[in-house]
Design an enzyme around this catalytic site. Sequence first.
Site, short mmCIF file in Angstrom:
data_model
loop_
_atom_site.label_atom_id
_atom_site.label_comp_id
_atom_site.label_asym_id
_atom_site.label_seq_id
_atom_site.Cartn_x
_atom_site.Cartn_y
_atom_site.Cartn_z
N GLU A 170 31.34 33.56 -3.62
CA GLU A 170 30.63 32.97 -2.47
C GLU A 170 31.55 32.08 -1.65
OE1 GLU A 170 27.72 30.57 -4.45
OE2 GLU A 170 26.82 32.25 -5.51
N PRO A 171 32.66 32.59 -1.14
CA PRO A 171 33.56 31.72 -0.40
C PRO A 171 33.05 31.43 1.01
CG PRO A 171 34.44 33.95 -0.40
CD PRO A 171 33.15 33.99 -1.19
N GLY A 172 33.25 30.22 1.48
CA GLY A 172 32.87 29.84 2.83
C GLY A 172 34.09 29.35 3.60
N ARG A 173 34.45 28.09 3.31
CA ARG A 173 35.52 27.42 4.05
C ARG A 173 36.82 28.25 4.14
NH1 ARG A 173 35.85 21.70 3.93
NH2 ARG A 173 34.65 21.83 2.01
N ARG A 226 32.69 15.89 10.17
CA ARG A 226 33.37 15.70 8.88
C ARG A 226 34.14 14.37 8.76
NH1 ARG A 226 36.78 18.57 6.87
NH2 ARG A 226 35.89 18.65 4.80
N CYS A 277 27.68 6.42 20.45
CA CYS A 277 27.56 4.98 20.25
C CYS A 277 27.52 4.61 18.77
CB CYS A 277 26.32 4.47 20.97
SG CYS A 277 26.35 4.94 22.68
N TYR A 325 32.16 24.23 8.64
CA TYR A 325 31.40 22.98 8.51
C TYR A 325 31.57 22.07 9.73
CZ TYR A 325 31.06 24.67 3.73
OH TYR A 325 30.81 25.44 2.63
N1 LLP Z 1 28.15 28.54 -2.90
C1 LLP Z 1 27.39 27.44 -3.04
C2 LLP Z 1 26.27 27.47 -3.97
C3 LLP Z 1 27.70 26.29 -2.30
O1 LLP Z 1 26.97 25.20 -2.46
C4 LLP Z 1 28.80 26.29 -1.40
C5 LLP Z 1 29.13 25.10 -0.61
C6 LLP Z 1 29.54 27.48 -1.27
C7 LLP Z 1 29.20 28.58 -2.04
C8 LLP Z 1 30.73 27.59 -0.35
O2 LLP Z 1 31.73 26.69 -0.69
P1 LLP Z 1 33.14 26.75 0.09
O3 LLP Z 1 33.81 28.05 -0.27
O4 LLP Z 1 32.87 26.66 1.54
O5 LLP Z 1 33.85 25.57 -0.42
N2 LLP Z 1 30.05 20.14 4.28
C9 LLP Z 1 31.11 20.00 3.31
C10 LLP Z 1 31.16 21.16 2.36
C11 LLP Z 1 29.88 21.38 1.60
C12 LLP Z 1 29.91 22.56 0.68
C13 LLP Z 1 28.57 22.83 0.11
N3 LLP Z 1 28.48 24.00 -0.69
C14 LLP Z 1 32.43 19.82 4.05
O6 LLP Z 1 32.42 19.82 5.27
O7 LLP Z 1 33.47 19.63 3.43
#
Ligand code: LLP
Length: 432
Positions: free
Chosen positions: A289-292, A328, A358, A386
């Site tokens: 489940e990659p995001g960032r 962030r 503000c 994000y």
């Molecule tokens: N799977 C689950 C269950 C998650 O909670 C998350 C992220 C991901 C996958 C994806 O994680 P990644 O690959 O993006 O690290 N807003 C914060 C990051 C919050 C991440 C929350 N969960 C920031 O801006 O650093």
Amino acid sequence: MALSPAPAPRLPGHPHFAYQDGALRVEGLPVADLAREHGTPLFVYSQTAMLSALAAYQRGFAGRQALICYAMKANSSLAVLQTFVQAGCGLDIVSGGELARALRAGVAPEKVIFSGVGKTRAEMRAALEAGIGCFNVESLPELDVLSEVATAMGRRAPVSLRVNPDVDAKTHPYISTGLKGNKFGIAHDAVLQAYRHAAQLPGLKVVGIDCHIGSQITEMSPYLDAMDRILDLVDAIEAAGITLEHIDFGGGLGIDYQGDTPPAADALWQALLAQLDARGYGQRRLLIEPGRSLVGNAGICVTEAVFLKPGEQKNFLVVDAAMNDLPRPAMYEAYHAIVPVQPRAGEASAWDVVGPVCESGDWLGRDRALNVQPGDLLAVCSAGAYCMSMSSNYNTRGRAAEVLVRGDRAQLIRARETVDDQLRQERLLALG
Ligand code: LLP
């Protein structure tokens, strides 16, 4: 205005963004042209950068049964989702809203997994109706409610239990999720019992196991530890007669914001797959489940310098992007590199780059060496993840526009939000 040549600043980890003839380009296009056409603040994404980040994972999984479910919370704009869906990805969702977006982007429902600690009955129903691939369940009460909802619909919900493996992801406390003190997942020592419970509920079909230990992880060791602990559980769960079709190792791989050196996705998976093979699970279906790591360094936010406010203690550079666009720094004291789009020759001085909101917390970067004049364009780096997805309307500021570039073509994928857009759902007082 003629700009004399200046040394090109460094953009951390941004493939497909580079200086040419003294100006920043994204793929084949000058960033300044995009800002002129669409205004600022403006998010600019490189689709090629997104696809090359994905390709690193795909290389890592070559020859395996694996599904990459892009964690769309990182950037849920429809065209970004389509980019990954059309490249074969599934999507990791965390709300009914994300489900609707995912379906709108054309994802095959069976490639959708639903994470999150607080799914409502309505969200469960919508996801069952759509026919998603798996619910990642985070507590015993959620198991019971999901079974009840599915039974009432004459369905069986495919489930995986999210394990909290109690490993330290060594990241910011707000984005660390796999420790005992976190609200996420089912504690490691309660997992087997939870699987026994799930297996006898009428509305559920156990299909997998899941974990996610945190975000912006820059070392391999937490992943290797988590994998070991998950595989111990798989051994125990299967010994109890419950079969798991897939193992989901979550997301979390970090990116380079400021000289960070996370492992490359293919190198990480080479190491993890070796461990998986050694433990005899190499042929099991894998989910991640990659995001960032797929979008973070595929985007910048272009902003214009509005005023210079030199002061006795600090110099403030006020720009037209703010904490509502780029939350962030305010939320996590996160570092985003800030570079001029057309660098000026000459001496730089130190500026705190701040927005017009503000709040003293409305800063984007502190003590940044910049040589800048009002009207200059700056790029806030690593803004693909994000940022837009966490943006807000604070101070009645409209959300920024977004442009996606591929090669020498650009498409506006989100028009700038107008004040009318913001006021549409509100009603003037009618109580007399
Ligand atoms: N799977 C689950 C269950 C998650 O909670 C998350 C992220 C991901 C996958 C994806 O994680 P990644 O690959 O993006 O690290 N807003 C914060 C990051 C919050 C991440 C929350 N969960 C920031 O801006 O650093």
